[in-house]
Design a protein around this motif. Structure first.
Motif, PDB file in Angstrom:
ATOM      1  N   LYS A  46       5.620   8.283   6.750  1.00 23.99           N
ATOM      2  CA  LYS A  46       6.311   7.001   6.640  1.00 23.99           C
ATOM      3  C   LYS A  46       5.362   5.809   6.732  1.00 23.99           C
ATOM      4  CE  LYS A  46      10.297   8.950   6.285  1.00 23.99           C
ATOM      5  NZ  LYS A  46      10.943   8.978   4.959  1.00 23.99           N
ATOM      6  N   TYR A  47       4.195   6.037   7.362  1.00 24.05           N
ATOM      7  CA  TYR A  47       3.261   4.933   7.508  1.00 24.05           C
ATOM      8  C   TYR A  47       1.861   5.415   7.152  1.00 24.05           C
ATOM      9  CZ  TYR A  47       0.742   0.957   9.317  1.00 24.05           C
ATOM     10  OH  TYR A  47      -0.084  -0.126   9.412  1.00 24.05           O
ATOM     11  N   ILE A  48       1.220   4.729   6.218  1.00 23.82           N
ATOM     12  CA  ILE A  48      -0.101   5.102   5.712  1.00 23.82           C
ATOM     13  C   ILE A  48      -1.024   3.897   5.820  1.00 23.82           C
ATOM     14  CG2 ILE A  48      -1.389   5.788   3.638  1.00 23.82           C
ATOM     15  CD1 ILE A  48       1.189   7.273   2.756  1.00 23.82           C
ATOM     16  N   ILE A  49      -2.244   4.147   6.256  1.00 19.74           N
ATOM     17  CA  ILE A  49      -3.249   3.090   6.302  1.00 19.74           C
ATOM     18  C   ILE A  49      -4.449   3.540   5.482  1.00 19.74           C
ATOM     19  CG2 ILE A  49      -4.301   3.949   8.448  1.00 19.74           C
ATOM     20  CD1 ILE A  49      -4.784   0.975   9.200  1.00 19.74           C
ATOM     21  N   ARG A  50      -5.009   2.631   4.711  1.00 16.26           N
ATOM     22  CA  ARG A  50      -6.160   2.971   3.878  1.00 16.26           C
ATOM     23  C   ARG A  50      -7.269   1.953   4.075  1.00 16.26           C
ATOM     24  NH1 ARG A  50      -7.031  -0.357  -0.398  1.00 16.26           N
ATOM     25  NH2 ARG A  50      -5.307  -1.435  -1.431  1.00 16.26           N
ATOM     26  N   GLN A  51      -8.497   2.377   3.742  1.00 12.84           N
ATOM     27  CA  GLN A  51      -9.616   1.460   3.793  1.00 12.84           C
ATOM     28  C   GLN A  51      -9.484   0.410   2.687  1.00 12.84           C
ATOM     29  OE1 GLN A  51     -11.074   1.717   6.466  1.00 12.84           O
ATOM     30  NE2 GLN A  51     -12.549   3.387   6.678  1.00 12.84           N
ATOM     31  N   ASN A  52     -10.122  -0.717   2.908  1.00  9.56           N
ATOM     32  CA  ASN A  52     -10.093  -1.811   1.936  1.00  9.56           C
ATOM     33  C   ASN A  52     -11.236  -1.616   0.944  1.00  9.56           C
ATOM     34  OD1 ASN A  52      -9.562  -4.163   0.617  1.00  9.56           O
ATOM     35  ND2 ASN A  52      -9.816  -5.499   2.371  1.00  9.56           N
ATOM     36  N   GLN A  53     -11.057  -0.592   0.064  1.00 11.77           N
ATOM     37  CA  GLN A  53     -12.093  -0.212  -0.888  1.00 11.77           C
ATOM     38  C   GLN A  53     -11.573  -0.348  -2.318  1.00 11.77           C
ATOM     39  OE1 GLN A  53     -12.465   3.607   1.453  1.00 11.77           O
ATOM     40  NE2 GLN A  53     -14.596   3.435   0.776  1.00 11.77           N
ATOM     41  N   PRO A  54     -12.426  -0.763  -3.253  1.00 10.10           N
ATOM     42  CA  PRO A  54     -11.984  -0.949  -4.642  1.00 10.10           C
ATOM     43  C   PRO A  54     -11.372   0.309  -5.252  1.00 10.10           C
ATOM     44  CG  PRO A  54     -14.155  -1.907  -4.324  1.00 10.10           C
ATOM     45  CD  PRO A  54     -13.847  -1.147  -3.071  1.00 10.10           C
ATOM     46  N   GLU A  55     -11.954   1.468  -4.956  1.00  7.04           N
ATOM     47  CA  GLU A  55     -11.444   2.725  -5.526  1.00  7.04           C
ATOM     48  C   GLU A  55      -9.998   2.977  -5.085  1.00  7.04           C
ATOM     49  OE1 GLU A  55     -15.810   3.599  -4.309  1.00  7.04           O
ATOM     50  OE2 GLU A  55     -14.112   2.417  -3.589  1.00  7.04           O
ATOM     51  N   LEU A  56      -9.698   2.660  -3.825  1.00  5.42           N
ATOM     52  CA  LEU A  56      -8.344   2.873  -3.311  1.00  5.42           C
ATOM     53  C   LEU A  56      -7.388   1.801  -3.812  1.00  5.42           C
ATOM     54  CD1 LEU A  56      -9.120   4.007   0.343  1.00  5.42           C
ATOM     55  CD2 LEU A  56      -8.590   5.415  -1.654  1.00  5.42           C
ATOM     56  N   ALA A  57      -7.905   0.598  -4.048  1.00  4.08           N
ATOM     57  CA  ALA A  57      -7.057  -0.448  -4.621  1.00  4.08           C
ATOM     58  C   ALA A  57      -6.603  -0.050  -6.025  1.00  4.08           C
ATOM     59  CB  ALA A  57      -7.816  -1.771  -4.657  1.00  4.08           C
ATOM     60  N   GLU A  58      -7.512   0.574  -6.785  1.00  2.00           N
ATOM     61  CA  GLU A  58      -7.169   1.012  -8.139  1.00  2.00           C
ATOM     62  C   GLU A  58      -6.165   2.155  -8.123  1.00  2.00           C
ATOM     63  OE1 GLU A  58     -10.720   1.949 -10.245  1.00  2.00           O
ATOM     64  OE2 GLU A  58     -11.552  -0.083 -10.101  1.00  2.00           O
ATOM     65  N   MET A  59      -6.160   2.966  -7.062  1.00  2.00           N
ATOM     66  CA  MET A  59      -5.178   4.049  -6.961  1.00  2.00           C
ATOM     67  C   MET A  59      -3.760   3.507  -6.810  1.00  2.00           C
ATOM     68  SD  MET A  59      -7.079   6.873  -4.541  1.00  2.00           S
ATOM     69  CE  MET A  59      -5.699   8.025  -4.577  1.00  2.00           C
ATOM     70  N   ASP A  60      -3.633   2.334  -6.192  1.00  2.00           N
ATOM     71  CA  ASP A  60      -2.333   1.667  -6.037  1.00  2.00           C
ATOM     72  C   ASP A  60      -1.302   2.578  -5.356  1.00  2.00           C
ATOM     73  OD1 ASP A  60      -0.467  -0.321  -6.152  1.00  2.00           O
ATOM     74  OD2 ASP A  60       0.088   0.043  -8.248  1.00  2.00           O
ATOM     75  N   LEU A  61      -1.652   3.058  -4.171  1.00  4.41           N
ATOM     76  CA  LEU A  61      -0.721   3.891  -3.413  1.00  4.41           C
ATOM     77  C   LEU A  61       0.527   3.123  -3.009  1.00  4.41           C
ATOM     78  CD1 LEU A  61      -3.233   5.764  -1.065  1.00  4.41           C
ATOM     79  CD2 LEU A  61      -1.944   6.746  -2.976  1.00  4.41           C
ATOM     80  N   GLU A  62       0.377   1.801  -2.911  1.00  2.00           N
ATOM     81  CA  GLU A  62       1.518   0.979  -2.517  1.00  2.00           C
ATOM     82  C   GLU A  62       2.691   1.144  -3.487  1.00  2.00           C
ATOM     83  OE1 GLU A  62      -2.243  -1.060  -1.013  1.00  2.00           O
ATOM     84  OE2 GLU A  62      -1.614   0.147  -2.723  1.00  2.00           O
ATOM     85  N   SER A  63       2.386   1.158  -4.788  1.00  2.00           N
ATOM     86  CA  SER A  63       3.449   1.324  -5.783  1.00  2.00           C
ATOM     87  C   SER A  63       3.906   2.768  -5.892  1.00  2.00           C
ATOM     88  CB  SER A  63       2.954   0.843  -7.157  1.00  2.00           C
ATOM     89  OG  SER A  63       2.637  -0.531  -7.125  1.00  2.00           O
ATOM     90  N   ALA A  64       2.984   3.693  -5.655  1.00  2.00           N
ATOM     91  CA  ALA A  64       3.314   5.113  -5.803  1.00  2.00           C
ATOM     92  C   ALA A  64       4.116   5.654  -4.628  1.00  2.00           C
ATOM     93  CB  ALA A  64       2.035   5.924  -5.968  1.00  2.00           C
ATOM     94  N   LEU A  65       4.108   4.925  -3.519  1.00  2.00           N
ATOM     95  CA  LEU A  65       4.823   5.379  -2.321  1.00  2.00           C
ATOM     96  C   LEU A  65       5.780   4.290  -1.829  1.00  2.00           C
ATOM     97  CD1 LEU A  65       1.776   6.983  -0.459  1.00  2.00           C
ATOM     98  CD2 LEU A  65       3.795   8.223  -1.302  1.00  2.00           C
ATOM     99  N   PRO A  66       6.801   3.973  -2.617  1.00  2.00           N
ATOM    100  CA  PRO A  66       7.715   2.894  -2.228  1.00  2.00           C
ATOM    101  C   PRO A  66       8.495   3.193  -0.956  1.00  2.00           C
ATOM    102  CG  PRO A  66       8.597   4.145  -4.089  1.00  2.00           C
ATOM    103  CD  PRO A  66       7.203   4.615  -3.882  1.00  2.00           C
ATOM    104  N   GLU A  67       8.655   4.489  -0.622  1.00  7.01           N
ATOM    105  CA  GLU A  67       9.422   4.854   0.565  1.00  7.01           C
ATOM    106  C   GLU A  67       8.575   4.797   1.837  1.00  7.01           C
ATOM    107  OE1 GLU A  67       7.256   8.398  -0.828  1.00  7.01           O
ATOM    108  OE2 GLU A  67       8.428   6.815  -1.795  1.00  7.01           O
ATOM    109  N   ALA A  68       7.254   4.587   1.715  1.00  4.71           N
ATOM    110  CA  ALA A  68       6.368   4.525   2.874  1.00  4.71           C
ATOM    111  C   ALA A  68       5.718   3.143   2.969  1.00  4.71           C
ATOM    112  CB  ALA A  68       5.287   5.601   2.769  1.00  4.71           C
ATOM    113  N   ALA A  69       5.368   2.761   4.173  1.00  8.45           N
ATOM    114  CA  ALA A  69       4.648   1.507   4.383  1.00  8.45           C
ATOM    115  C   ALA A  69       3.156   1.791   4.280  1.00  8.45           C
ATOM    116  CB  ALA A  69       4.982   0.935   5.750  1.00  8.45           C
ATOM    117  N   VAL A  70       2.487   1.138   3.319  1.00  7.52           N
ATOM    118  CA  VAL A  70       1.054   1.327   3.105  1.00  7.52           C
ATOM    119  C   VAL A  70       0.330   0.046   3.500  1.00  7.52           C
ATOM    120  CG1 VAL A  70      -0.763   1.893   1.457  1.00  7.52           C
ATOM    121  CG2 VAL A  70       1.507   2.935   1.210  1.00  7.52           C
ATOM    122  N   SER A  71      -0.583   0.144   4.466  1.00  5.16           N
ATOM    123  CA  SER A  71      -1.339  -1.015   4.931  1.00  5.16           C
ATOM    124  C   SER A  71      -2.804  -0.875   4.551  1.00  5.16           C
ATOM    125  CB  SER A  71      -1.211  -1.158   6.452  1.00  5.16           C
ATOM    126  OG  SER A  71       0.120  -1.424   6.828  1.00  5.16           O
TER     127      SER A  71
END
Length: 243
Positions: A101-126
């Motif tokens: 339900k809650y995911i935290i990721r590093q502030n890295q360009p590669e992870l920004a391009e993955m766009d987990l925020e849009s892919a996981l609308p049911e979870a909070a991604v920080s």
């Protein structure tokens, strides 16, 4: 003056007793090993790794296979995928499987391009350190998943290296329940020495705030030699080789 001399004499006596205990302890170990205690400094005819080891290198595919084999032997999970898109889908599927339900990721360009925020609308991604008012260590501690892109990895030891910076907090790889660590194939080396030499070359002034080596899930046997997983870090670690 008399008190000072008495105190110094007492310290000398205590030091002598301590040394006697040390000698007795070491002699006991030597006796059990069946050899005399060494009293001189051992010879060091060589410095650093031998030449054959510095030249040792596996081909890239064997590197990936050996890394996964060694990482799994340490209790971790490892797989190889063809692209960051496949890695993204793997993280999304695992998040659904484990009800993250809650995911935290590093502030890295590669992870920004993955766009987990849009892919996981049911979870909070920080995103680490994206809000100066947030208590990021607390957010990492309550996270189900931490997602990072590692800086280096070594196949021979099955180790990943994660460096700290303002955009890459060590809490992201240390505090969540599950760690998802993505390894771009070009960052996978054969030997750990190939990673360590980078820090020597950079020089002391250029070293990051933290250099963290991850070889599987957290393991501790501090209490009565009882192996426990996940005490000092994530209990589940996925190493995802990409490329």
């Amino acid at each position: 003056m008399a008190n000072k001399e008495a105190h110094q004499q007492w310290l000398a006596e205590q030091t002598a007793k301590s040394k006697e205990k040390q000698v007795s302890f070491i002699n006991g170990i030597s006796s059990k090993l069946g050899r005399a205690r060494s009293v001189g400094a051992p010879a060091h005819p060589f410095r650093g790794a031998p030449e054959f080891w510095r030249e040792f290198e596996w081909p890239v595919d064997e590197r990936a296979e050996k890394f996964m084999e060694n990482f799994r032997a340490a209790g971790g999970h490892s797989l190889r995928l063809g692209s960051m898109e496949e890695a993204k889908q793997f993280v999304v599927n695992k998040a659904a499987e484990l009800s993250a339900k809650y995911i935290i990721r590093q502030n890295q360009p590669e992870l920004a391009e993955m766009d987990l925020e849009s892919a996981l609308p049911e979870a909070a991604v920080s995103v680490w350190n994206s809000d100066p008012e947030e208590q990021w260590k607390a957010r990492a501690a309550e996270a189900d998943f931490g997602v990072v892109v590692v800086d280096y990895a070594a196949a021979y030891t099955g180790s990943m290296t994660v460096l700290s910076s303002k955009d890459k907090g060590r809490s992201v790889s240390l505090l969540p329940t599950v760690l998802m660590a993505i390894i771009p194939i070009e960052r996978l080396r054969t030997r750990l020495g190939e990673v360590l030499v980078k820090f020597d070359e950079a020089g002391r002034e250029q070293l990051p705030a933290g250099i963290h080596f991850i070889s599987g899930p957290s393991r501790s046997a501090d209490i009565e030699n009882d192996l426990t997983i996940g005490v000092h870090g994530p209990g589940v670690v996925y190493a995802i080789i990409v490329g």
